[in-house]
Design an enzyme around this catalytic site. Structure first.
Site, PDB file in Angstrom:
ATOM      1  N   GLY A 145       2.072   1.138   3.816  1.00  0.00           N
ATOM      2  CA  GLY A 145       2.542  -0.089   4.445  1.00  0.00           C
ATOM      3  C   GLY A 145       2.213  -1.304   3.591  1.00  0.00           C
TER       4      GLY A 145
ATOM      5  N   ASP B  13      -8.597   8.919  -2.338  1.00  0.00           N
ATOM      6  CA  ASP B  13      -7.645   8.109  -3.118  1.00  0.00           C
ATOM      7  C   ASP B  13      -8.408   6.956  -3.750  1.00  0.00           C
ATOM      8  OD1 ASP B  13      -5.205   7.437  -4.222  1.00  0.00           O
ATOM      9  OD2 ASP B  13      -4.494   6.344  -2.458  1.00  0.00           O
TER      10      ASP B  13
ATOM     11  N   GLY C 205       0.834  -1.193   0.000  1.00  0.00           N
ATOM     12  CA  GLY C 205       0.000   0.000   0.000  1.00  0.00           C
ATOM     13  C   GLY C 205       0.870   1.244   0.000  1.00  0.00           C
ATOM     14  N   ARG C 206       0.211   2.397   0.014  1.00  0.00           N
ATOM     15  CA  ARG C 206       0.914   3.672   0.053  1.00  0.00           C
ATOM     16  C   ARG C 206       1.760   3.783   1.330  1.00  0.00           C
ATOM     17  NH1 ARG C 206      -0.241   8.707  -1.869  1.00  0.00           N
ATOM     18  NH2 ARG C 206      -1.998   7.829  -2.982  1.00  0.00           N
TER      19      ARG C 206
END
Ligand code: ADE
Length: 310
Positions: A29, A144, A26-27
């Site tokens: 983690g 997002d 992910g962005r």
């Protein structure tokens, strides 16, 4: 609690979680598949330096009324081994983006995914007034929205995930003006790319709707209902700007040239897909105020299902 009379509430005992395999980056983690007792769970692991994102994301999940079929179900957030964990339901099919890479969609698959995704987004965007003992739910902008942040459940309905950038807007409170060049470049609305400085609630919801139009386009691009061949999966604008666009690339295409992903003529010859395309074009309108709401997209997809399910 009263500090004199009682002891602070102790945290819930941690159930043992076993990490099984890395499933996604992910962005902020990495996401692992794990098990908690007998249940499969997803564990997003943030490094300590991303504490703010971890806090922000759990704050959104912990808002009242955040249990919804089309919103990823949150289980717990905790510190373990100097890392920050966010535990949620696990969905084996993974993200819509990954699914589209490996699968074509029938007309009914496409409608089911699109309708459930719009339902989830409409639910986030809506506020629920408080009544009696029932708390209010604020309107939430995702900020997002993209096919990587839409997960597919085993029945091929969608749920929306990843609230690390989400904002809540309490009814009646002015949110102040929030600066916003955040999100994923590829999915940024023209007004974001243009560098407009501040947005209010409605402006943020319209920014989500632009991105929703792109995701609906991704669905149509992999749908087998139209005549002719189906191309391999491509991200929106991949054809135009490749896999790692700069902000300048996106500004050139989306703001200056007012480009949108290609709509094939064969799609328009299918009467159902034509309705989808009209809706998509109303999602990604250059004029933010002309865009349709998530509720409206949801209603249209329900109507389309009724027409074509008979
Ligand atoms: N990827 C990111 N979040 C996930 C989840 N909850 N389940 C499955 N795959 C994921």
């Amino acid at each position: 609690f009263d500090p004199v009379l009682s002891t602070p509430p102790s945290p819930q005992p941690l159930k043992p979680v076993q990490l099984i395999e890395l499933r996604a980056h992910g962005r902020f983690g990495e996401v692992y598949k794990g098990t908690m007792a007998t249940e499969a769970v997803a564990v997003k692991i943030f490094p300590m330096k991303e504490k703010v994102s971890w806090m922000m994301e759990q704050d959104i999940y912990k808002l009242p009324h955040m249990k919804h079929d089309n919103v990823l179900r949150f289980i717990a957030a905790e510190k373990r081994d100097d890392k920050l964990w966010l535990i949620s339901q696990f969905h084996d099919l993974g993200s819509l983006c990954d699914y589209l890479k490996g699968h074509k969609l029938t007309w009914l698959d496409m409608l089911k995914i699109g309708e459930s995704m719009a339902k989830g987004l409409a639910y986030l965007h809506d506020d629920i007034p408080g009544a009696g003992h029932s708390e209010a739910k604020p309107s939430i902008a995702h900020r997002d929205f993209k096919s990587k942040n839409v997960l597919l459940k085993s029945d091929l309905t969608a749920c929306i995930a990843d609230f690390g950038l989400a904002l809540k807007f309490d009814a009646g409170k002015s949110a102040g003006e929030i600066h916003g060049l955040v999100g994923t470049r590829r999915y940024m609305a023209p007004e974001v790319l243009e560098g407009a400085i501040c947005f209010n609630r409605d402006a943020f919801l319209r920014i989500d709707m632009y991105a929703c139009g792109l995701v609906l386009w991704e669905l149509v691009s992999r749908c087998s209902a139209a005549e002719g061949q189906i191309d391999n999966y491509q991200l929106p604008f991949e054809e135009e700007v490749g896999t790692h666009p700069t902000l300048e690339d996106m500004q050139e295409y989306v703001v200056l040239k007012k480009c949108r992903p290609t709509i094939k003529e064969t799609w328009l010859r299918h009467s159902g897909l034509e309705v989808m395309i009209n809706t998509i074009e109303e999602c990604w309108d250059q004029d933010a105020e002309a865009r349709v709401s998530a509720n409206c997209v949801h209603e249209r997809l329900i109507a389309l299902s009724r027409l074509t399910n008979v």
